[in-house]
Design an enzyme around this catalytic site. Structure first.
Site, PDB file in Angstrom:
ATOM      1  N   CYS A  21      19.911   6.212  13.773  1.00 41.36           N
ATOM      2  CA  CYS A  21      20.214   7.386  14.031  1.00 41.36           C
ATOM      3  C   CYS A  21      20.066   8.212  12.620  1.00 41.36           C
ATOM      4  O   CYS A  21      20.253   7.723  11.917  1.00 41.36           O
ATOM      5  CB  CYS A  21      21.229   7.677  14.605  1.00 41.36           C
ATOM      6  SG  CYS A  21      21.776   7.195  16.220  1.00 41.36           S
ATOM      7  N   ARG A  43      13.920   7.634  11.789  1.00 44.91           N
ATOM      8  CA  ARG A  43      14.971   6.095  12.286  1.00 44.91           C
ATOM      9  C   ARG A  43      15.210   6.321  13.376  1.00 44.91           C
ATOM     10  O   ARG A  43      16.160   5.608  14.090  1.00 44.91           O
ATOM     11  CB  ARG A  43      16.220   6.752  11.624  1.00 44.91           C
ATOM     12  CG  ARG A  43      16.198   7.331   9.811  1.00 44.91           C
ATOM     13  CD  ARG A  43      17.268   7.620   9.018  1.00 44.91           C
ATOM     14  NE  ARG A  43      18.718   7.009   9.337  1.00 44.91           N
ATOM     15  CZ  ARG A  43      18.970   6.104   8.665  1.00 44.91           C
ATOM     16  NH1 ARG A  43      18.220   5.403   6.894  1.00 44.91           N
ATOM     17  NH2 ARG A  43      19.609   5.598   8.252  1.00 44.91           N
ATOM     18  N   TRP A  78      18.458   6.577  18.026  1.00 42.87           N
ATOM     19  CA  TRP A  78      18.040   6.000  18.432  1.00 42.87           C
ATOM     20  C   TRP A  78      18.922   5.146  19.482  1.00 42.87           C
ATOM     21  O   TRP A  78      20.008   4.782  18.710  1.00 42.87           O
ATOM     22  CB  TRP A  78      17.741   4.669  17.645  1.00 42.87           C
ATOM     23  CG  TRP A  78      16.888   3.475  17.694  1.00 42.87           C
ATOM     24  CD1 TRP A  78      15.821   3.535  18.247  1.00 42.87           C
ATOM     25  CD2 TRP A  78      17.700   1.842  18.214  1.00 42.87           C
ATOM     26  NE1 TRP A  78      15.563   1.748  18.522  1.00 42.87           N
ATOM     27  CE2 TRP A  78      16.313   1.188  17.948  1.00 42.87           C
ATOM     28  CE3 TRP A  78      19.027   1.390  17.620  1.00 42.87           C
ATOM     29  CZ2 TRP A  78      16.657  -0.116  18.612  1.00 42.87           C
ATOM     30  CZ3 TRP A  78      19.300   0.272  18.412  1.00 42.87           C
ATOM     31  CH2 TRP A  78      18.018  -0.817  18.578  1.00 42.87           C
ATOM     32  N   ASN A 121      26.005   7.819  12.702  1.00 47.62           N
ATOM     33  CA  ASN A 121      25.157   6.361  12.721  1.00 47.62           C
ATOM     34  C   ASN A 121      25.425   5.149  12.725  1.00 47.62           C
ATOM     35  O   ASN A 121      26.437   5.779  11.696  1.00 47.62           O
ATOM     36  CB  ASN A 121      24.012   7.032  12.030  1.00 47.62           C
ATOM     37  CG  ASN A 121      23.235   6.036  11.494  1.00 47.62           C
ATOM     38  OD1 ASN A 121      23.015   4.663  12.799  1.00 47.62           O
ATOM     39  ND2 ASN A 121      22.814   5.814  10.276  1.00 47.62           N
ATOM     40  N   GLY A 122      25.081   4.729  13.353  1.00 47.83           N
ATOM     41  CA  GLY A 122      26.423   2.791  13.504  1.00 47.83           C
ATOM     42  C   GLY A 122      26.626   2.856  15.254  1.00 47.83           C
ATOM     43  O   GLY A 122      26.544   3.653  16.410  1.00 47.83           O
ATOM     44  N   GLU A 138       2.711 -12.107  11.186  1.00 47.82           N
ATOM     45  CA  GLU A 138       2.638  -9.958  10.949  1.00 47.82           C
ATOM     46  C   GLU A 138       1.117 -10.109  11.145  1.00 47.82           C
ATOM     47  O   GLU A 138       1.893  -8.030  12.379  1.00 47.82           O
ATOM     48  CB  GLU A 138       2.129  -9.911   9.093  1.00 47.82           C
ATOM     49  CG  GLU A 138       2.364  -8.754   8.924  1.00 47.82           C
ATOM     50  CD  GLU A 138       3.582  -8.004   9.513  1.00 47.82           C
ATOM     51  OE1 GLU A 138       3.891  -8.912   9.621  1.00 47.82           O
ATOM     52  OE2 GLU A 138       3.262  -6.844   9.042  1.00 47.82           O
ATOM     53  N   LYS A 154       1.810  -6.998  14.704  1.00 48.27           N
ATOM     54  CA  LYS A 154       1.835  -4.843  14.150  1.00 48.27           C
ATOM     55  C   LYS A 154       1.223  -5.375  15.674  1.00 48.27           C
ATOM     56  O   LYS A 154       1.450  -4.000  16.344  1.00 48.27           O
ATOM     57  CB  LYS A 154       0.541  -5.605  13.057  1.00 48.27           C
ATOM     58  CG  LYS A 154       0.401  -5.269  11.430  1.00 48.27           C
ATOM     59  CD  LYS A 154       1.516  -4.120  11.532  1.00 48.27           C
ATOM     60  CE  LYS A 154       3.035  -4.302  11.980  1.00 48.27           C
ATOM     61  NZ  LYS A 154       4.153  -4.554  10.969  1.00 48.27           N
ATOM     62  N   GLU A 163       4.215  -4.631  18.018  1.00 45.84           N
ATOM     63  CA  GLU A 163       4.653  -3.203  18.547  1.00 45.84           C
ATOM     64  C   GLU A 163       4.227  -1.763  18.505  1.00 45.84           C
ATOM     65  O   GLU A 163       4.542  -0.700  19.253  1.00 45.84           O
ATOM     66  CB  GLU A 163       5.475  -3.041  17.056  1.00 45.84           C
ATOM     67  CG  GLU A 163       4.495  -3.188  15.822  1.00 45.84           C
ATOM     68  CD  GLU A 163       5.880  -3.330  14.105  1.00 45.84           C
ATOM     69  OE1 GLU A 163       6.849  -2.766  14.594  1.00 45.84           O
ATOM     70  OE2 GLU A 163       5.015  -3.427  13.113  1.00 45.84           O
ATOM     71  N   HIS A 185      -0.246 -29.172  19.708  1.00 46.16           N
ATOM     72  CA  HIS A 185       1.482 -29.884  20.011  1.00 46.16           C
ATOM     73  C   HIS A 185       1.863 -28.697  21.467  1.00 46.16           C
ATOM     74  O   HIS A 185       3.289 -28.797  21.726  1.00 46.16           O
ATOM     75  CB  HIS A 185       2.030 -29.487  18.907  1.00 46.16           C
ATOM     76  CG  HIS A 185       1.433 -30.069  18.004  1.00 46.16           C
ATOM     77  ND1 HIS A 185       1.817 -31.512  17.716  1.00 46.16           N
ATOM     78  CD2 HIS A 185       1.202 -30.437  16.689  1.00 46.16           C
ATOM     79  CE1 HIS A 185       1.280 -32.475  16.446  1.00 46.16           C
ATOM     80  NE2 HIS A 185       1.016 -31.482  15.803  1.00 46.16           N
ATOM     81  N   LYS A 208      12.416   2.658  12.285  1.00 43.03           N
ATOM     82  CA  LYS A 208      12.374   2.014  11.006  1.00 43.03           C
ATOM     83  C   LYS A 208      13.297   1.526  10.442  1.00 43.03           C
ATOM     84  O   LYS A 208      13.201   0.247   9.949  1.00 43.03           O
ATOM     85  CB  LYS A 208      11.172   3.047   9.926  1.00 43.03           C
ATOM     86  CG  LYS A 208      10.629   2.185   8.695  1.00 43.03           C
ATOM     87  CD  LYS A 208       9.376   3.027   8.880  1.00 43.03           C
ATOM     88  CE  LYS A 208       8.760   2.592   7.651  1.00 43.03           C
ATOM     89  NZ  LYS A 208       8.275   1.341   7.896  1.00 43.03           N
TER      90      LYS A 208
HETATM   91  O1  M6R Z   1      13.482  -2.016   6.000  1.00 37.08           O
HETATM   92  P1  M6R Z   1      12.899  -3.325   6.437  1.00 37.08           P
HETATM   93  O2  M6R Z   1      11.927  -4.551   5.222  1.00 37.08           O
HETATM   94  O3  M6R Z   1      13.901  -4.859   6.236  1.00 37.08           O
HETATM   95  O4  M6R Z   1      12.984  -3.679   8.180  1.00 37.08           O
HETATM   96  C1  M6R Z   1      12.942  -4.790   8.728  1.00 37.08           C
HETATM   97  C2  M6R Z   1      11.951  -4.662   9.920  1.00 37.08           C
HETATM   98  O5  M6R Z   1      12.981  -4.049  10.866  1.00 37.08           O
HETATM   99  C3  M6R Z   1      10.960  -4.227   9.751  1.00 37.08           C
HETATM  100  O6  M6R Z   1       9.965  -5.144   9.376  1.00 37.08           O
HETATM  101  C4  M6R Z   1      10.278  -4.382  11.444  1.00 37.08           C
HETATM  102  O7  M6R Z   1       9.843  -5.421  11.708  1.00 37.08           O
HETATM  103  C5  M6R Z   1       9.130  -3.069  11.433  1.00 37.08           C
HETATM  104  N1  M6R Z   1       9.269  -2.544  12.218  1.00 37.08           N
HETATM  105  C6  M6R Z   1       7.805  -4.166  11.054  1.00 37.08           C
HETATM  106  O8  M6R Z   1       6.565  -3.559  11.335  1.00 37.08           O
END
Ligand code: M6R
Length: 588
Positions: A2, A27, A74, A100-101, A465, A469, A472, A488, A583
């Site tokens: 948050c 956040r 969040w 937050n937490g 990766e 993308k 998400e 396999h 994020k």
């Molecule tokens: O801030 P960070 O790089 O530690 O974040 C790690 C992951 O939460 C972050 O890479 C997440 O997977 C992204 N949404 C990927 O696009």
């Protein structure tokens, strides 16, 4: 996850708080709320949705008062409802709290508070803090003592800011960030420097369990026992303008395009910092590289690059799994933690566990004032500017750039990264010009249920990766697969309705992966090739420029990012704020 912000000063609080929340919205964006103090009354307004829409609908802008707190959520405990949105008030409306937490022992605390007569309006863990402050203040009548008492009872990671009807603003933290901003006309207490950087670059990073109190016109700081303490004021450097999306439709698209420049910033490391970073790496008996999500994919790629060029053996470990392999780690180990935010709870926990064994900690971060950077023996920065889109794009290629710069140093500069910078920038420019091609492919893929992406060696982390993308941003199922692993098991998934993407530029994996593409094609599937050269096996083709083969990962991820972005648009998903995500993942 948050965002929290508090302000007390000479300006009207609400407009400042709305702007701060807008900048920190990445956040968490399930709900938003504000509380201000006017004539000794706490006014609370909150609702489900994004900052702009809730603020407009509820008229946040007009809330009176020069003291206030704000929050974007969040959700962790309790559904996404108005009642669960912060701020939370105690029974007598003399205190309101944003948090937050996670308060791990909130059930016991809530039970005790209920039995002493408190009534709760939300299902959140956070609301206990407001009631506990109210309860403590009825006994000790001193806000610092009340904070000391309340914080001593909280278990878990937290950062919270409370506003009292008498106009006092207080905050405290444990294992979640909380930063005081000192501006000309007042004080901010925020979970992120972005919450106040538009007003001031003077910041105090609170230590764990510190208590910050803004009373009258002054700021007072205390430790966990209530003793007055002094903390250093840091000047925070940041390119503020870069946090706007400019002429682009979305932050994500802007950040993908910015890579033509940002990819070079990661390579520009200060020589002294690079040397001390590499010296620690070279002295290690064993090196573990850790990260989450995209940053873990950087860790995985680092394993290949360090092995190939620097002849260093490393072990990548997902940060969420790290504590379960701790037995291997000792004082001769080095942990290299990679994180854009530097605030990811899983990463910070890994690092804390590692430090307890005496291991040294190196990190690659985008935010040099982050908790991770502060915990590290040495760190390097990605320098790609603020990344607002929840999906990591430019921070990923930025992390790779730092990894290449480190590798170059480790192998006596034989990679020659500096002399290749211009060529890298123009190769990225070339792949960015393929955007129309990715829009057409998005049309082809939008109705699929599953998308597979194959890659071998250096291209395997890029396949992972690219799949992340797509997952998400578009909510489609996408899977990155090591090309050689197909036979396999995963080959059983392939039929004439499948479309498989194959990352296969010309290098030592080229022929093997081409054979894999043929094996898939003979099962009736369609193939999209991402390669330096066309082949009859590809039904669709993304032509990436011929390049230094070790650097291909920097280039080949870009069309996959563009594809994920355009697929999101076709599926009416918001590419900047994917559902259920945030994020900065600051909870375990
Ligand atoms: O801030 P960070 O790089 O530690 O974040 C790690 C992951 O939460 C972050 O890479 C997440 O997977 C992204 N949404 C990927 O696009």
């Amino acid at each position: 996850m948050c965002s929290i912000i508090g302000y007390k000063g000479a300006s009207y609080a609400a407009p400042l708080i709305i702007e701060s929340l807008r900048r920190m919205e990445y956040r968490g964006y399930d709900s938003v709320g504000i509380a201000t103090i006017d004539a000794g009354n706490i006014l609370v307004s909150k609702g489900v949705g994004k900052v702009a829409e809730v603020s407009r609908a509820l008229g946040f802008q007009k809330m009176p008062g020069q003291i206030g707190i704000g929050h974007t959520r969040w959700a962790t405990h309790g559904g996404i409802t108005n009642a669960n949105a912060h701020p939370h008030e105690a029974c007598t409306s003399k205190v309101a709290v944003v948090h937050n937490g996670i308060i791990e022992n909130y059930r016991e605390l809530k039970r005790d508070l209920i039995s002493s007569g408190h009534s709760f309006k939300s299902e959140t863990d956070s609301e206990v803090i407001a009631h506990m402050l109210e309860e403590s203040l009825s006994v000790v009548q001193d806000k610092v003592k009340a904070f000391v008492k309340v914080c001593s009872k909280l278990k878990g990671a937290y950062a919270f800011v409370a506003v009292f009807s008498d106009g006092t603003l207080c905050g405290s933290r444990y294992d979640e960030p909380l930063i005081v901003g000192l501006s000309n006309d007042g004080y901010f207490i925020s979970s992120d420097v972005l919450g106040f950087l538009q007003y001031t670059d003077k910041a105090i990073f609170l230590d764990n369990k510190d208590i910050a109190v803004v009373a009258g016109e002054n700021l007072y700081l205390y430790d966990s026992d209530g003793n007055a303490v002094r903390r250093e004021i840091t000047q925070v450097a940041w390119e503020l303008g870069a946090a706007d999306k400019g002429a682009y439709a979305h932050h994500t698209l802007k950040e993908i395009h910015e890579q033509r420049k940002t990819v070079l910033s990661g390579m520009d490391q200060n020589e002294k910092d690079l040397i001390s970073f590499c010296d620690i790496l070279l002295q290690a008996k064993s090196v573990y590289i850790t990260g989450s999500g995209t940053s873990y994919h950087s860790a995985l790629l680092a394993k290949y690059i360090f092995a190939k060029l620097a002849k260093i053996r490393t072990e990548p470990i997902l940060s969420s799994e790290f504590q379960y392999v701790l037995d291997f780690i000792d004082k001769d180990s080095v942990i290299l933690a990679i994180s854009q935010s530097g605030e990811t709870a899983d990463v910070l926990n890994s690092v804390k566990h590692a430090k307890e064994t005496g291991a040294k900690v190196l990190s690659i971060v985008n935010i040099s004032t982050s908790s991770l950077a502060r915990l590290s023996d040495s760190f390097l920065t990605v320098n790609c500017g603020p990344e607002v889109g929840v999906a990591a794009t430019k921070s990923f290629t930025g992390q790779l750039s730092v990894i290449y710069a480190v590798t170059d140093r480790l192998c006596g500069y034989s990679l020659g990264i500096v002399s290749k910078k211009q060529a890298i920038a123009s190769a990225i420019e070339d792949v960015l010009s393929l955007e129309d091609n990715t829009i057409k492919l998005a049309d082809l893929l939008k109705d699929l249920r599953d998308i597979y992406i194959l890659g071998k060696s250096l291209h395997y982390p890029i396949a992972l990766e690219g799949a992340l993308k797509i997952k998400e941003l578009t909510y489609l199922h996408a899977e990155g697969i090591a090309a050689g692993e197909l036979k396999h098991g995963p080959l059983a998934l392939i039929d004439e309705n499948s479309i498989v993407m194959v990352i296969n530029p010309r290098d030592n994996t080229f022929n093997d992966v081409l054979s894999n593409a043929h094996e898939i094609k003979s099962r009736g599937a369609k193939i999209i090739g991402i390669s330096t050269e066309p082949d009859e096996v590809y039904d669709h083709f993304i032509n990436i420029p011929n390049f230094d083969s070790i650097l291909y990962p920097l280039i080949e991820i870009v069309p996959l990012q563009l594809l994920a972005y355009h697929l999101a648009l076709k599926k009416n998903a918001d590419p900047d704020y994917p559902r259920n995500l945030a994020k900065s993942v600051t909870v375990k």
